[in-house]
Design an enzyme around this catalytic site. Structure first.
Site, PDB file in Angstrom:
ATOM      1  N   THR A 104      -9.799   6.831  19.557  1.00  0.00           N
ATOM      2  CA  THR A 104      -9.524   5.480  19.062  1.00  0.00           C
ATOM      3  C   THR A 104     -10.777   4.999  18.362  1.00  0.00           C
ATOM      4  O   THR A 104     -11.880   5.296  18.809  1.00  0.00           O
ATOM      5  CB  THR A 104      -9.157   4.474  20.179  1.00  0.00           C
ATOM      6  N   LYS A 124      -2.228  -8.260  11.897  1.00  0.00           N
ATOM      7  CA  LYS A 124      -3.547  -8.057  12.500  1.00  0.00           C
ATOM      8  C   LYS A 124      -4.585  -7.574  11.495  1.00  0.00           C
ATOM      9  O   LYS A 124      -5.769  -7.642  11.780  1.00  0.00           O
ATOM     10  CB  LYS A 124      -3.460  -7.148  13.739  1.00  0.00           C
ATOM     11  N   ASP A 125      -4.161  -7.149  10.318  1.00  0.00           N
ATOM     12  CA  ASP A 125      -5.124  -6.759   9.291  1.00  0.00           C
ATOM     13  C   ASP A 125      -5.546  -7.927   8.403  1.00  0.00           C
ATOM     14  O   ASP A 125      -6.391  -7.758   7.524  1.00  0.00           O
ATOM     15  CB  ASP A 125      -4.538  -5.638   8.412  1.00  0.00           C
ATOM     16  N   CYS A 149     -12.346  -7.955  12.668  1.00  0.00           N
ATOM     17  CA  CYS A 149     -11.742  -6.774  13.285  1.00  0.00           C
ATOM     18  C   CYS A 149     -12.806  -5.877  13.865  1.00  0.00           C
ATOM     19  O   CYS A 149     -12.534  -4.872  14.487  1.00  0.00           O
ATOM     20  CB  CYS A 149     -10.868  -6.014  12.298  1.00  0.00           C
ATOM     21  N   ARG A 166       0.863  -1.170   0.000  1.00  0.00           N
ATOM     22  CA  ARG A 166       0.000   0.000   0.000  1.00  0.00           C
ATOM     23  C   ARG A 166       0.900   1.221   0.000  1.00  0.00           C
ATOM     24  O   ARG A 166       2.088   1.128   0.267  1.00  0.00           O
ATOM     25  CB  ARG A 166      -0.876  -0.001   1.253  1.00  0.00           C
ATOM     26  N   ARG A 208      -9.920   8.363  12.686  1.00  0.00           N
ATOM     27  CA  ARG A 208      -9.546   7.485  11.579  1.00  0.00           C
ATOM     28  C   ARG A 208      -8.380   8.086  10.798  1.00  0.00           C
ATOM     29  O   ARG A 208      -7.931   9.186  11.064  1.00  0.00           O
ATOM     30  CB  ARG A 208     -10.752   7.267  10.642  1.00  0.00           C
ATOM     31  N   GLY A 209      -7.927   7.329   9.827  1.00  0.00           N
ATOM     32  CA  GLY A 209      -6.835   7.808   8.992  1.00  0.00           C
ATOM     33  C   GLY A 209      -5.572   7.031   9.289  1.00  0.00           C
ATOM     34  O   GLY A 209      -5.501   6.291  10.272  1.00  0.00           O
ATOM     35  N   ASN A 210      -4.593   7.165   8.418  1.00  0.00           N
ATOM     36  CA  ASN A 210      -3.338   6.464   8.675  1.00  0.00           C
ATOM     37  C   ASN A 210      -2.590   7.169   9.812  1.00  0.00           C
ATOM     38  O   ASN A 210      -3.039   8.189  10.326  1.00  0.00           O
ATOM     39  CB  ASN A 210      -2.507   6.336   7.394  1.00  0.00           C
ATOM     40  N   THR A 240      -1.977  10.914   9.497  1.00  0.00           N
ATOM     41  CA  THR A 240      -3.202  11.709   9.638  1.00  0.00           C
ATOM     42  C   THR A 240      -3.622  11.813  11.099  1.00  0.00           C
ATOM     43  O   THR A 240      -4.025  12.877  11.573  1.00  0.00           O
ATOM     44  CB  THR A 240      -4.353  11.022   8.862  1.00  0.00           C
ATOM     45  N   ARG A 241      -3.520  10.716  11.804  1.00  0.00           N
ATOM     46  CA  ARG A 241      -3.978  10.723  13.196  1.00  0.00           C
ATOM     47  C   ARG A 241      -3.108  11.617  14.077  1.00  0.00           C
ATOM     48  O   ARG A 241      -3.616  12.360  14.909  1.00  0.00           O
ATOM     49  CB  ARG A 241      -3.959   9.307  13.769  1.00  0.00           C
ATOM     50  N   SER A 281       0.715   3.881   1.959  1.00  0.00           N
ATOM     51  CA  SER A 281       0.928   4.608   3.216  1.00  0.00           C
ATOM     52  C   SER A 281       2.391   4.444   3.652  1.00  0.00           C
ATOM     53  O   SER A 281       3.047   3.459   3.321  1.00  0.00           O
ATOM     54  CB  SER A 281      -0.005   4.096   4.311  1.00  0.00           C
ATOM     55  N   SER A 293     -10.912   1.711  17.639  1.00  0.00           N
ATOM     56  CA  SER A 293     -10.868   0.275  17.896  1.00  0.00           C
ATOM     57  C   SER A 293     -11.872  -0.060  19.000  1.00  0.00           C
ATOM     58  O   SER A 293     -11.785   0.451  20.116  1.00  0.00           O
ATOM     59  CB  SER A 293      -9.446  -0.109  18.329  1.00  0.00           C
ATOM     60  N   LEU A 294     -12.834  -0.928  18.691  1.00  0.00           N
ATOM     61  CA  LEU A 294     -13.820  -1.341  19.692  1.00  0.00           C
ATOM     62  C   LEU A 294     -13.121  -2.049  20.849  1.00  0.00           C
ATOM     63  O   LEU A 294     -13.527  -1.959  21.995  1.00  0.00           O
ATOM     64  CB  LEU A 294     -14.848  -2.286  19.066  1.00  0.00           C
ATOM     65  N   ARG A 295     -12.066  -2.776  20.498  1.00  0.00           N
ATOM     66  CA  ARG A 295     -11.293  -3.510  21.506  1.00  0.00           C
ATOM     67  C   ARG A 295     -10.648  -2.561  22.521  1.00  0.00           C
ATOM     68  O   ARG A 295     -10.741  -2.763  23.736  1.00  0.00           O
ATOM     69  CB  ARG A 295     -10.208  -4.328  20.781  1.00  0.00           C
ATOM     70  N   ARG A 296      -9.999  -1.521  22.015  1.00  0.00           N
ATOM     71  CA  ARG A 296      -9.352  -0.568  22.928  1.00  0.00           C
ATOM     72  C   ARG A 296     -10.399   0.177  23.745  1.00  0.00           C
ATOM     73  O   ARG A 296     -10.267   0.323  24.964  1.00  0.00           O
ATOM     74  CB  ARG A 296      -8.519   0.446  22.127  1.00  0.00           C
TER      75      ARG A 296
HETATM   76  C1  DPM Z   1      -7.081  -3.470  13.184  1.00  0.00           C
HETATM   77  C2  DPM Z   1      -7.433  -2.596  14.233  1.00  0.00           C
HETATM   78  C3  DPM Z   1      -6.695  -1.407  14.003  1.00  0.00           C
HETATM   79  C4  DPM Z   1      -5.914  -1.599  12.806  1.00  0.00           C
HETATM   80  C5  DPM Z   1      -8.396  -2.897  15.342  1.00  0.00           C
HETATM   81  C6  DPM Z   1      -7.737  -3.077  16.724  1.00  0.00           C
HETATM   82  C7  DPM Z   1      -6.770  -0.174  14.816  1.00  0.00           C
HETATM   83  C8  DPM Z   1      -7.900   0.705  14.344  1.00  0.00           C
HETATM   84  C9  DPM Z   1      -8.004   1.998  15.070  1.00  0.00           C
HETATM   85  C10 DPM Z   1      -7.584  -4.843  12.973  1.00  0.00           C
HETATM   86  N1  DPM Z   1      -6.203  -2.860  12.345  1.00  0.00           N
HETATM   87  O1  DPM Z   1      -6.519  -2.980  16.914  1.00  0.00           O
HETATM   88  O2  DPM Z   1      -8.492  -3.316  17.701  1.00  0.00           O
HETATM   89  O3  DPM Z   1      -7.247   2.322  15.984  1.00  0.00           O
HETATM   90  O4  DPM Z   1      -8.921   2.739  14.685  1.00  0.00           O
HETATM   91  C11 DPM Z   1      -3.488  -1.137  12.204  1.00  0.00           C
HETATM   92  C12 DPM Z   1      -2.374  -0.516  12.834  1.00  0.00           C
HETATM   93  C13 DPM Z   1      -1.275  -1.377  12.621  1.00  0.00           C
HETATM   94  C14 DPM Z   1      -1.737  -2.457  11.873  1.00  0.00           C
HETATM   95  C15 DPM Z   1      -2.351   0.777  13.539  1.00  0.00           C
HETATM   96  C16 DPM Z   1      -2.683   0.682  15.024  1.00  0.00           C
HETATM   97  C17 DPM Z   1       0.195  -1.194  13.034  1.00  0.00           C
HETATM   98  C18 DPM Z   1       0.623  -2.102  14.158  1.00  0.00           C
HETATM   99  C19 DPM Z   1       0.819  -3.571  13.825  1.00  0.00           C
HETATM  100  C20 DPM Z   1      -4.950  -0.655  12.136  1.00  0.00           C
HETATM  101  N2  DPM Z   1      -3.070  -2.261  11.614  1.00  0.00           N
HETATM  102  O5  DPM Z   1      -3.299  -0.274  15.503  1.00  0.00           O
HETATM  103  O6  DPM Z   1      -2.308   1.649  15.731  1.00  0.00           O
HETATM  104  O7  DPM Z   1       1.598  -3.933  12.933  1.00  0.00           O
HETATM  105  O8  DPM Z   1       0.181  -4.396  14.509  1.00  0.00           O
END
Ligand code: DPM
Length: 357
Positions: free
Chosen positions: A143, A96-97, A259, A24, A165-167, A170-171, A26, A145-148
């Site tokens: 955040t 994790k993606d 996710c 990608r 949101r955003g990369n 951006t955040r 980013s 993330s529902l998990r966080r």
């Molecule tokens: C997934 C989540 C997020 C990413 C959900 C989660 C965070 C989304 C958000 C599945 N993918 O973690 O509960 O915060 O809105 C993502 C990041 C990375 C991989 C950025 C991040 C980098 C870290 C890595 C987005 N995917 O989580 O801060 O390599 O694990």
């Protein structure tokens, strides 16, 4: 040259295959791809690597919460299409993606040594020196993330949580240049890879916030049929990380979580023991089911040369298959234990409420 692959003629007349890596656009994706390219170049100094950058839907839709635009394939689909059309041979992702079941024809051929898997707090500069405990009441934490959000709402009820949101670029910009958020929560691994360690003010341990399945580990996705590439990338595997991540992915898969559900894990390898803690949460964190289980993983068992087994999308030919099986079973057993205590209801309700928001 016949066939789907790209070749290149060298000065000495020798013809060799060009290995193309899709990424990608980013900055984080580029950094991750470059780091895997660097490892491959060290291990195979003679290969020709080419990097092909493309933007995905996930990169284009920047203002909708990730949990609302659907499943994880968002960031990965277009790269997989390019793999399928033989336009690229290797794609590097944050593990994790990647969904726990890959579309047919693809496999994860390597999982690299995990970076710090924990989440980190990044403060607005005006809050320097504070922590989630000492921030003023009603401070807004960004955040999506529902998990966080679920874990932190429960642990820090005095704070408020809003989507961001955003990369990563951006955040951080949204945090620093506006007054909308007092702090944001990001994976430590991404921040470190970007060279932004200095912005990490607090690392969240498991008592505050457990991490996402696969967080902090890089995965190398390839065509399952491309045995040459599969063999080439298999040496990148970090056995402990592979076992941890297989147990985490098996846990998520058995729960039928993606996710967009609040599921969190914590894994450790100590000697020949693999420990997995897994939890599911309601959106506000009030309901939580959590348990820990362990298994023996005989990591030093001989690797059978003919093995060709896929565990939750991962083909790890360089790790003993009995250890891989034990790790996968651990994740399924832990999920079943939570399902017996009512995890399905918690996740179904969380999903419904999130869809209705
Ligand atoms: C997934 C989540 C997020 C990413 C959900 C989660 C965070 C989304 C958000 C599945 N993918 O973690 O509960 O915060 O809105 C993502 C990041 C990375 C991989 C950025 C991040 C980098 C870290 C890595 C987005 N995917 O989580 O801060 O390599 O694990």
């Amino acid at each position: 040259m016949e066939g789907p692959f790209k070749y290149m003629k060298e000065g000495n007349g020798k013809v060799s295959r060009v290995i193309r890596m899709g990424t990608r656009k980013s900055q984080l994706a580029r950094i991750q791809t470059d780091s895997v390219a660097g490892r491959l170049k060290e291990l195979y100094p003679d290969i020709h690597l080419e990097i092909v950058a493309m933007s995905t839907i996930g990169d284009k839709i920047l203002d909708t919460a990730l949990s609302k635009i659907g499943e994880k394939s968002l960031f990965t689909k277009e790269l997989e299409n390019a793999l399928e059309r033989n336009e690229v041979d290797i794609v590097v992702h944050s593990l994790k993606d990647l969904p726990t079941s890959l579309p047919p024809g693809f496999t994860i051929g390597a999982i690299l040594q995990r970076e710090n898997p924990h989440d980190a707090v990044v403060l607005h500069p005006k809050n320097a020196g504070l922590t989630l405990d000492s921030l003023p009441e009603k401070s807004v934490i960004g955040t999506s993330s529902l998990r966080r959000a679920a874990q932190l709402k429960k642990r820090f009820p005095q704070l408020e949580f809003e989507n961001i949101r955003g990369n990563l670029n951006t955040r951080l910009k949204k945090l620093d240049e506006k007054d909308d958020y007092s702090a944001i929560i990001l994976a430590a691994a991404g921040l470190k890879r970007m060279g932004w360690d200095s912005r990490i003010s607090q690392i969240l341990g498991p008592e505050d916030c457990m991490y996402a399945v696969g967080q902090g580990a890089l995965a190398v996705e390839v065509r399952a049929q491309d045995k040459d590439i599969l063999e080439m990338v298999s040496v990148l595997c970090h056995p402990d990380t592979v076992l941890q991540c297989i147990s985490e992915r098996a846990f998520l898969k058995q729960l039928e979580g993606g996710c967009s559900v609040p599921v969190a894990v914590h894994t450790e390898v100590k000697g020949s023991m693999l420990y997995l803690t897994g939890a599911v949460y309601s959106l506000d964190g009030a309901d939580c089911l959590k348990d820990t289980m362990q298994t023996v993983v005989e990591i030093d068992n001989k690797v059978e040369s003919a093995q060709e087994c896929v565990h939750v999308g991962v083909t790890a030919n360089s790790v003993s298959s009995s250890a891989l099986e034990a790790a996968e079973k651990l994740g399924m057993d832990l999920a079943n234990a939570l399902l017996n205590k009512g995890a399905k209801d918690i996740l179904t309700t969380a999903r419904k409420l999130n869809d209705a928001r």
